[in-house]
Design a protein around this motif. Structure first.
Motif, PDB file in Angstrom:
ATOM      1  N   ASN A  68     -10.152   7.738  -5.620  1.00  0.00           N
ATOM      2  CA  ASN A  68      -8.799   7.349  -5.815  1.00  0.00           C
ATOM      3  C   ASN A  68      -8.557   5.810  -5.723  1.00  0.00           C
ATOM      4  O   ASN A  68      -7.897   5.040  -6.314  1.00  0.00           O
ATOM      5  CB  ASN A  68      -7.596   7.840  -4.888  1.00  0.00           C
ATOM      6  CG  ASN A  68      -7.533   9.443  -5.372  1.00  0.00           C
ATOM      7  OD1 ASN A  68      -8.052   9.967  -6.194  1.00  0.00           O
ATOM      8  ND2 ASN A  68      -6.960  10.002  -4.334  1.00  0.00           N
ATOM      9  N   MET A  69      -9.368   5.060  -4.810  1.00  0.00           N
ATOM     10  CA  MET A  69      -9.328   3.685  -4.340  1.00  0.00           C
ATOM     11  C   MET A  69      -9.769   2.845  -5.770  1.00  0.00           C
ATOM     12  O   MET A  69      -9.152   1.786  -6.027  1.00  0.00           O
ATOM     13  CB  MET A  69      -9.788   3.322  -3.120  1.00  0.00           C
ATOM     14  CG  MET A  69      -9.029   3.784  -1.945  1.00  0.00           C
ATOM     15  SD  MET A  69      -9.302   3.268  -0.324  1.00  0.00           S
ATOM     16  CE  MET A  69     -11.059   4.110  -0.133  1.00  0.00           C
ATOM     17  N   ALA A  70     -11.074   3.486  -5.986  1.00  0.00           N
ATOM     18  CA  ALA A  70     -11.706   2.958  -7.365  1.00  0.00           C
ATOM     19  C   ALA A  70     -10.760   2.937  -8.575  1.00  0.00           C
ATOM     20  O   ALA A  70     -10.555   1.924  -9.075  1.00  0.00           O
ATOM     21  CB  ALA A  70     -12.830   3.634  -7.494  1.00  0.00           C
ATOM     22  N   ASN A  71     -10.023   3.910  -8.691  1.00  0.00           N
ATOM     23  CA  ASN A  71      -9.090   4.055 -10.054  1.00  0.00           C
ATOM     24  C   ASN A  71      -8.075   2.838  -9.515  1.00  0.00           C
ATOM     25  O   ASN A  71      -7.389   2.451 -10.524  1.00  0.00           O
ATOM     26  CB  ASN A  71      -8.413   5.317 -10.027  1.00  0.00           C
ATOM     27  CG  ASN A  71      -9.463   6.282 -10.646  1.00  0.00           C
ATOM     28  OD1 ASN A  71     -10.350   6.016 -10.971  1.00  0.00           O
ATOM     29  ND2 ASN A  71      -9.038   7.698 -10.184  1.00  0.00           N
ATOM     30  N   LEU A  72      -7.574   2.803  -8.348  1.00  0.00           N
ATOM     31  CA  LEU A  72      -6.412   1.824  -8.189  1.00  0.00           C
ATOM     32  C   LEU A  72      -7.100   0.154  -8.206  1.00  0.00           C
ATOM     33  O   LEU A  72      -6.387  -0.529  -9.109  1.00  0.00           O
ATOM     34  CB  LEU A  72      -6.130   1.599  -6.339  1.00  0.00           C
ATOM     35  CG  LEU A  72      -4.902   2.427  -6.064  1.00  0.00           C
ATOM     36  CD1 LEU A  72      -4.883   2.385  -4.721  1.00  0.00           C
ATOM     37  CD2 LEU A  72      -3.749   1.916  -6.884  1.00  0.00           C
TER      38      LEU A  72
END
Length: 181
Positions: A68-72
């Motif tokens: 999720n953080m990589a997507n952010l």
């Protein structure tokens, strides 16, 4: 794209929430699948239907948040540091139980190193050692420094019960990042 049954999603969320609550209360080693199933109000077999064991559950939760953080980070690519950091701080706030358990209570040392590594990889994309304030610096050292400082500030924020709202934290941290990178 296959559609996931909402009941499966609800069950997995209940298992993850129960597990994180237990991790915030006691040592990982003392948590049992029975504890998790009791807290989630489901059968032990249901936990095993979704996860191999508590280690698999922990790994899956960690990887979900890293993903999720990589997507952010992809969304933030075109933003300035403050705008990008607002998104990060809001994500941290909305997932407070997870991050406070993994970072502030030292519940999972593996997560901290994984979180730092994720940030090193992301910051390396923005470090320019060919000009400006980082001219001549070693890209690896700058990224390592910034990632560890960022994670340290996040830990401090969580350990202190998020004393500042995400936007204010983002403005402060974003301004500091802008000075370094």
């Amino acid at each position: 794209m296959t559609k996931v049954d909402r009941r499966v999603t609800r069950t997995q969320e209940a298992i993850k929430k129960a597990f994180l609550e237990l991790m915030s209360e006691k040592n990982f080693d003392s948590i049992t699948i029975q504890d998790i199933s009791d807290r989630a109000n489901i059968n032990r077999a249901t936990v095993y239907l979704h996860y191999l064991d508590k280690f698999d559950l922990l790994d899956k939760i960690i990887e979900e948040h890293i993903h999720n953080m990589a997507n952010l980070c992809e969304l933030e690519a075109e933003m300035n540091w403050i705008e990008a950091t607002v998104l990060c701080m809001e994500y941290l706030e909305s997932n407070y139980l997870f991050f406070s358990t993994m970072l502030a209570s030292e519940g999972a040392p593996y997560f901290r190193s994984r979180f730092v590594q994720h940030n090193i990889e992301e910051f390396k994309k923005d470090v320019d050692v060919t000009k400006g304030k980082n001219l001549g610096q070693n890209k690896d050292i700058v990224a390592e420094f910034v990632a560890n400082a960022y994670v340290g500030v996040v830990e401090w924020w969580l350990k202190n019960g998020m004393p500042y709202p995400p936007k204010e934290m983002a403005e402060q941290v974003g301004d500091l990042l802008d000075r370094i990178i």
